[in-house]
Design a protein around this motif. Sequence first.
Motif, PDB file in Angstrom:
ATOM      1  N   TRP A   1     -20.878  47.541  42.580  1.00 26.98           N
ATOM      2  CA  TRP A   1     -20.202  48.418  43.525  1.00 26.98           C
ATOM      3  C   TRP A   1     -19.185  47.610  44.326  1.00 26.98           C
ATOM      4  CZ3 TRP A   1     -21.576  53.418  42.978  1.00 26.98           C
ATOM      5  CH2 TRP A   1     -20.986  54.342  43.833  1.00 26.98           C
ATOM      6  N   ALA A   2     -17.899  47.746  43.927  1.00 24.85           N
ATOM      7  CA  ALA A   2     -16.809  47.042  44.605  1.00 24.85           C
ATOM      8  C   ALA A   2     -17.086  45.540  44.667  1.00 24.85           C
ATOM      9  CB  ALA A   2     -16.604  47.608  46.009  1.00 24.85           C
ATOM     10  N   GLY A   3     -17.560  44.991  43.553  1.00 25.94           N
ATOM     11  CA  GLY A   3     -17.809  43.557  43.469  1.00 25.94           C
ATOM     12  C   GLY A   3     -19.176  43.140  43.957  1.00 25.94           C
ATOM     13  N   GLU A   4     -19.956  44.070  44.486  1.00 25.91           N
ATOM     14  CA  GLU A   4     -21.305  43.752  44.962  1.00 25.91           C
ATOM     15  C   GLU A   4     -22.343  44.293  43.982  1.00 25.91           C
ATOM     16  OE1 GLU A   4     -22.011  45.188  48.854  1.00 25.91           O
ATOM     17  OE2 GLU A   4     -20.202  44.277  49.717  1.00 25.91           O
ATOM     18  N   HIS A   5     -23.447  43.550  43.875  1.00 24.48           N
ATOM     19  CA  HIS A   5     -24.556  43.982  43.016  1.00 24.48           C
ATOM     20  C   HIS A   5     -25.539  44.764  43.889  1.00 24.48           C
ATOM     21  CE1 HIS A   5     -27.157  43.721  39.468  1.00 24.48           C
ATOM     22  NE2 HIS A   5     -28.161  43.567  40.329  1.00 24.48           N
ATOM     23  N   ARG A   6     -25.611  46.069  43.670  1.00 25.09           N
ATOM     24  CA  ARG A   6     -26.471  46.924  44.495  1.00 25.09           C
ATOM     25  C   ARG A   6     -27.557  47.592  43.654  1.00 25.09           C
ATOM     26  NH1 ARG A   6     -22.530  50.594  48.376  1.00 25.09           N
ATOM     27  NH2 ARG A   6     -21.307  48.883  49.292  1.00 25.09           N
ATOM     28  N   PRO A   7     -28.736  47.788  44.212  1.00 29.52           N
ATOM     29  CA  PRO A   7     -29.750  48.587  43.507  1.00 29.52           C
ATOM     30  C   PRO A   7     -29.255  50.027  43.353  1.00 29.52           C
ATOM     31  CG  PRO A   7     -30.728  47.330  45.318  1.00 29.52           C
ATOM     32  CD  PRO A   7     -29.234  47.235  45.487  1.00 29.52           C
ATOM     33  N   LEU A   8     -29.623  50.637  42.255  1.00 31.94           N
ATOM     34  CA  LEU A   8     -29.166  52.001  41.989  1.00 31.94           C
ATOM     35  C   LEU A   8     -30.119  52.972  42.666  1.00 31.94           C
ATOM     36  CD1 LEU A   8     -26.890  53.462  40.519  1.00 31.94           C
ATOM     37  CD2 LEU A   8     -28.388  53.666  38.540  1.00 31.94           C
ATOM     38  N   THR A   9     -29.837  53.231  43.932  1.00 27.21           N
ATOM     39  CA  THR A   9     -30.665  54.157  44.699  1.00 27.21           C
ATOM     40  C   THR A   9     -30.381  55.593  44.282  1.00 27.21           C
ATOM     41  OG1 THR A   9     -28.998  54.324  46.422  1.00 27.21           O
ATOM     42  CG2 THR A   9     -30.632  52.543  46.631  1.00 27.21           C
ATOM     43  N   ASP A  10     -31.219  56.498  44.779  1.00 24.91           N
ATOM     44  CA  ASP A  10     -31.008  57.906  44.494  1.00 24.91           C
ATOM     45  C   ASP A  10     -29.651  58.380  45.003  1.00 24.91           C
ATOM     46  OD1 ASP A  10     -33.444  58.014  43.271  1.00 24.91           O
ATOM     47  OD2 ASP A  10     -34.502  58.859  45.014  1.00 24.91           O
ATOM     48  N   ALA A  11     -29.237  57.856  46.144  1.00 27.15           N
ATOM     49  CA  ALA A  11     -27.947  58.263  46.701  1.00 27.15           C
ATOM     50  C   ALA A  11     -26.799  57.788  45.814  1.00 27.15           C
ATOM     51  CB  ALA A  11     -27.793  57.696  48.118  1.00 27.15           C
ATOM     52  N   LEU A  12     -26.880  56.525  45.381  1.00 22.54           N
ATOM     53  CA  LEU A  12     -25.828  56.025  44.485  1.00 22.54           C
ATOM     54  C   LEU A  12     -25.843  56.776  43.151  1.00 22.54           C
ATOM     55  CD1 LEU A  12     -25.808  52.137  44.957  1.00 22.54           C
ATOM     56  CD2 LEU A  12     -24.151  53.810  45.775  1.00 22.54           C
ATOM     57  N   ARG A  13     -27.046  57.072  42.656  1.00 21.74           N
ATOM     58  CA  ARG A  13     -27.158  57.798  41.396  1.00 21.74           C
ATOM     59  C   ARG A  13     -26.514  59.178  41.523  1.00 21.74           C
ATOM     60  NH1 ARG A  13     -30.619  56.445  37.304  1.00 21.74           N
ATOM     61  NH2 ARG A  13     -31.707  55.048  38.760  1.00 21.74           N
ATOM     62  N   ALA A  14     -26.746  59.844  42.637  1.00 21.66           N
ATOM     63  CA  ALA A  14     -26.142  61.162  42.857  1.00 21.66           C
ATOM     64  C   ALA A  14     -24.629  61.066  42.941  1.00 21.66           C
ATOM     65  CB  ALA A  14     -26.714  61.780  44.140  1.00 21.66           C
ATOM     66  N   GLU A  15     -24.122  59.978  43.552  1.00 14.34           N
ATOM     67  CA  GLU A  15     -22.672  59.809  43.654  1.00 14.34           C
ATOM     68  C   GLU A  15     -22.054  59.590  42.266  1.00 14.34           C
ATOM     69  OE1 GLU A  15     -19.392  57.165  46.186  1.00 14.34           O
ATOM     70  OE2 GLU A  15     -21.529  57.118  46.715  1.00 14.34           O
TER      71      GLU A  15
ATOM     72  N   LEU B   1     -23.279  60.733  39.396  1.00 16.97           N
ATOM     73  CA  LEU B   1     -23.331  62.014  38.683  1.00 16.97           C
ATOM     74  C   LEU B   1     -22.252  62.968  39.192  1.00 16.97           C
ATOM     75  CD1 LEU B   1     -27.205  62.558  38.449  1.00 16.97           C
ATOM     76  CD2 LEU B   1     -25.615  61.965  36.598  1.00 16.97           C
ATOM     77  N   ALA B   2     -21.996  62.938  40.491  1.00 12.15           N
ATOM     78  CA  ALA B   2     -20.940  63.791  41.040  1.00 12.15           C
ATOM     79  C   ALA B   2     -19.580  63.365  40.502  1.00 12.15           C
ATOM     80  CB  ALA B   2     -20.957  63.723  42.570  1.00 12.15           C
ATOM     81  N   ALA B   3     -19.347  62.056  40.413  1.00 10.38           N
ATOM     82  CA  ALA B   3     -18.083  61.573  39.839  1.00 10.38           C
ATOM     83  C   ALA B   3     -17.967  61.973  38.368  1.00 10.38           C
ATOM     84  CB  ALA B   3     -18.010  60.051  39.991  1.00 10.38           C
ATOM     85  N   ASN B   4     -19.079  61.909  37.662  1.00  8.45           N
ATOM     86  CA  ASN B   4     -19.078  62.326  36.261  1.00  8.45           C
ATOM     87  C   ASN B   4     -18.704  63.802  36.135  1.00  8.45           C
ATOM     88  OD1 ASN B   4     -19.851  62.245  33.351  1.00  8.45           O
ATOM     89  ND2 ASN B   4     -21.523  63.545  34.048  1.00  8.45           N
ATOM     90  N   ASP B   5     -19.267  64.633  36.999  1.00 10.59           N
ATOM     91  CA  ASP B   5     -18.964  66.071  36.943  1.00 10.59           C
ATOM     92  C   ASP B   5     -17.510  66.336  37.300  1.00 10.59           C
ATOM     93  OD1 ASP B   5     -21.548  66.549  36.208  1.00 10.59           O
ATOM     94  OD2 ASP B   5     -22.228  67.249  38.175  1.00 10.59           O
ATOM     95  N   ARG B   6     -16.961  65.601  38.263  1.00  7.79           N
ATOM     96  CA  ARG B   6     -15.555  65.795  38.631  1.00  7.79           C
ATOM     97  C   ARG B   6     -14.649  65.485  37.451  1.00  7.79           C
ATOM     98  NH1 ARG B   6     -16.913  63.048  43.313  1.00  7.79           N
ATOM     99  NH2 ARG B   6     -15.813  61.177  42.576  1.00  7.79           N
ATOM    100  N   LEU B   7     -14.921  64.396  36.769  1.00 11.63           N
ATOM    101  CA  LEU B   7     -14.104  64.039  35.613  1.00 11.63           C
ATOM    102  C   LEU B   7     -14.267  65.045  34.476  1.00 11.63           C
ATOM    103  CD1 LEU B   7     -14.733  60.172  35.524  1.00 11.63           C
ATOM    104  CD2 LEU B   7     -12.683  61.342  36.343  1.00 11.63           C
ATOM    105  N   ALA B   8     -15.506  65.473  34.238  1.00  9.06           N
ATOM    106  CA  ALA B   8     -15.753  66.427  33.151  1.00  9.06           C
ATOM    107  C   ALA B   8     -15.109  67.769  33.438  1.00  9.06           C
ATOM    108  CB  ALA B   8     -17.252  66.593  32.930  1.00  9.06           C
TER     109      ALA B   8
END
Length: 947
Positions: free
Chosen positions: A505-519, A521-528
């Motif tokens: 995430w922007a050069g940082e290694h972050r755990p994939l929390t539920d909030a990040l996972r939802a973000e 999926l939302a980006a995926n839906d916007r592109l689709a």
Amino acid sequence: MTAREAGSPVTGAGGPGRAAAEGGAGPAAPRGDEVRTLPAEEVFEALGTSPRGLSTAGTAALRARWGPNELPPAARGRLWRRLAAQFTDLFAVVLLIASAITFLAYGLQDPRDAGTLQLAVAIWCVVVLNAAIGFAQEYSAERTAESLQAMVRHTCRVLRDGERREIPSQEVLPGDVVVLEAGDAVPADCRLVEAHEVSVNNAALTGESDAVGRTAHPVAAGPVLQARNCVFMGTDVTAGSAKAVVFATGTATEFGKIFRLTAAAPRQRTPLQRQVALMARRVAGTALAIGALLFLVRLPTGQPFVETFVFALGVMVALVPEGLPATLSVSLAIGVRRMARRHALVKQLLAVEALGSTTVVCTDKTGTLTQAEMTVVRIWSGGTEHAVTGVGYAPDGEVDDPGPVRELLRVGALCSNARLVPPSEHHGWRVLGDTTEGALLVAARKAGLDQAAEEAAAPRVAEHPFDSGRKLMSTVHRDTGTGGFLVYAKGAPQELLGRCAAADWAGEHRPLTDALRAEVLAANDRLATQGLRVLAVARRPASDPRLDRATAESELTLLGLVGMLDPPRPEVSEAVAACRRAGIRIVMVTGDHPLTAEAVARRVGIVTGAAPAVLTGAEFEALDDDGLDALLGRPGELLLCRVSPEDKMRVVGALHRSGEVVAVTGDGANDAPALKHADIGVAMGASGTDVAREAAVMVLLDDSFASIAAAVRLGRSVYQNIRKFLVYVFSSNIGELVPIVAATFAGFPLVPISAVQILAIDLGTDVLPALALGAEPPEPDVMDRPPRSRSERLFSTAVMGRILFLGGIQAIGVTTVFFWHIHASGVPWADLDEDDLVYREAVTLVHAGIVLSQFFVALAVRTDRQSLLRIGLLSNPWLLAAGCFGITIMAGISYLPPLQALFDTAPLGPGDWALLAGLGSLVLVAEELRKMWLRRRGSTAAKGATR
């Protein structure tokens, strides 16, 4: 100790040795039962090649030595044998027997009647002419099939001078290093030197259709076909990827040894051909019954037995439609050629028949509805979108702020098997391999990445190939900088996200929390929602390159999403609209995201309503057969997304259970079962795999859905044309038969038309117009009608009614003219004989009347409902030329003394011709009035249905 270590060359059949690879004669390369025992690194030297493949400079000498990598064509019988086979046809046998009986009757007559001899010779000439026409059509059909098959490219990928190239399969040489992927047909017998979860279908050689795994490791001696490190010509790669070295080509392959046995197998007749053959037998039986009836009716009138028998036999022979087989062949051949011109190669005549009754088309999206030129237009990473400019495979354009996404594009490009090919003299920029992977390569170049340098810095050491169940692939690479290993993965966002534990995430290694996972999926839906196909890209470190697939594809770090656009083909919208008018339902079956699929479906017109039924693979798998039948049975628009090839098979089966005639498109190896199971399997000729093309009965040379619609239109017209010339031929038989029957039951001592004259009509003036009807272009409204039922026969009630209607009008006309002319002469019937001028004029009027009437019948049957004026009198010039040719022949029979003597005719005056032309035109007028009534009735019914 290997043979090479012992200092003695390994020899055998099927490939070159080292000297051959360098252009010399050299020893032969080892056979498969020898190279399979060698380690992979020793195979190259044993086969006179290297991991870089053959050198271009040495291929000319190798080609001269080994010849093309192809099997000889199936041996055909000698021309005279094939011509002689034409005389074994049912019609030919009947006519030959009839000719022999007529010759015998001529010998028994006392005094002998020259007319009997003329009839016997005429029947024999009919047989010879039919045989010549049939032979010519068969010969032409073979040449057409060969030329059309050549339109489908059979290519493979090889390494030459270290570069991957795509070459025709015929140019593969022993020593070539072949690159194989799922869906490829194996071009020659090869020893694997690198294998990544490879499975091969050996059904062509062993009869076992189950895929069997392959390895690059040495195996012990034994039967060649059981060698697990060899692949053979004629087999298909069903999964994985590999590199293999060719050790046998052409007739030296295992497949070549059995090819001649299978290539000479006789072709099976299609249902349409069987239906026509059954119709021919029934017609022959009917003609025999009518001949017997006329014999029994005329015999008590005092006519001599032999003459009466010859008369009945001649009538029976004349009523047989001798030109029907040739006309059928011409119509089908014309239809196949027309489809080829519209980029649809039909491999089986069965497809021509089934196309006209197609009710459902299950189509994929990429390449069929779209242009198959994937272009990355959006990259999402760390919560930020980056635009990408440029369209197509030319690396012209740039990535907006490429720094944060350069690693994402590097990983996506390295986790790919495609190759970007620079423009050449004949091609622009193009991709060898998957178009989605090609788009990643282009985007990486736009971001400033050098693919060759990146591959050198992180060489691939293992691969877990893409499969439709996982919807992703992964590769293992050695990091030359650290000495460690890295796993790179790409695939469907929903699938890959479930295997990720962290995100970059922007050069940082972050755990994939539920909030990040939802973000994400939302980006995926916007592109689709924008109609983009979306891929997720991830990576992870690895301590061992031999990780199993489940471990390698777990605990991944998500790098971001890539959105690609494949623009719809401009011609597809019109084709979809035509299919809708034709009553054909279109179901999109795709592996893409539902939002992407719906966006494309709306652009091309498959979806027009507010709420189409959209099912994902998980929802689809939850349905039992009853639920699936209910879903597909409901009217409305349907999209099946994220489905597997097994799901596509279930769709085809469910549609079959409901009585639908199904066409299915596909391009991948996993599509082969559905393509085979469908009524019409349609493979992609440009982007499709070899396996898909072999399984299909139709190949789209341009991959476009519009070609499917064009093929359906042409398929409908072929079946209609067959019916048109059936109506034309059999209405003529009614016009010939009724005057004879009328004269027989009226007690007239002579016949209104002789058997020789009928034969002249059937072969001299009927065949060419019938052939021209087989070339009739599709009617304007052919796609405005519902599909015909598969249970509908050629001789339907409507066809029989039309035959009786048209044949009855011309029969009444010529019968009336005959008896009117006899009556107007004032000569009593008992005083007439065959040499009487009045009788010869009356017979000539009947003969000419049928010929002119058939000319107008040919014009009348060109359309089923549309007026002839709408399609234009001159739109089929071949038909007009054929009709004029027949009338010219009739004029010669009327005026030329030698033909007058042969046919017992007399010259007609201008008034006679005008009278006959007027009677013939009544057929056309009556048919136009009937069509007008049908159109008005159809219009009234349509208005009633909309109220």
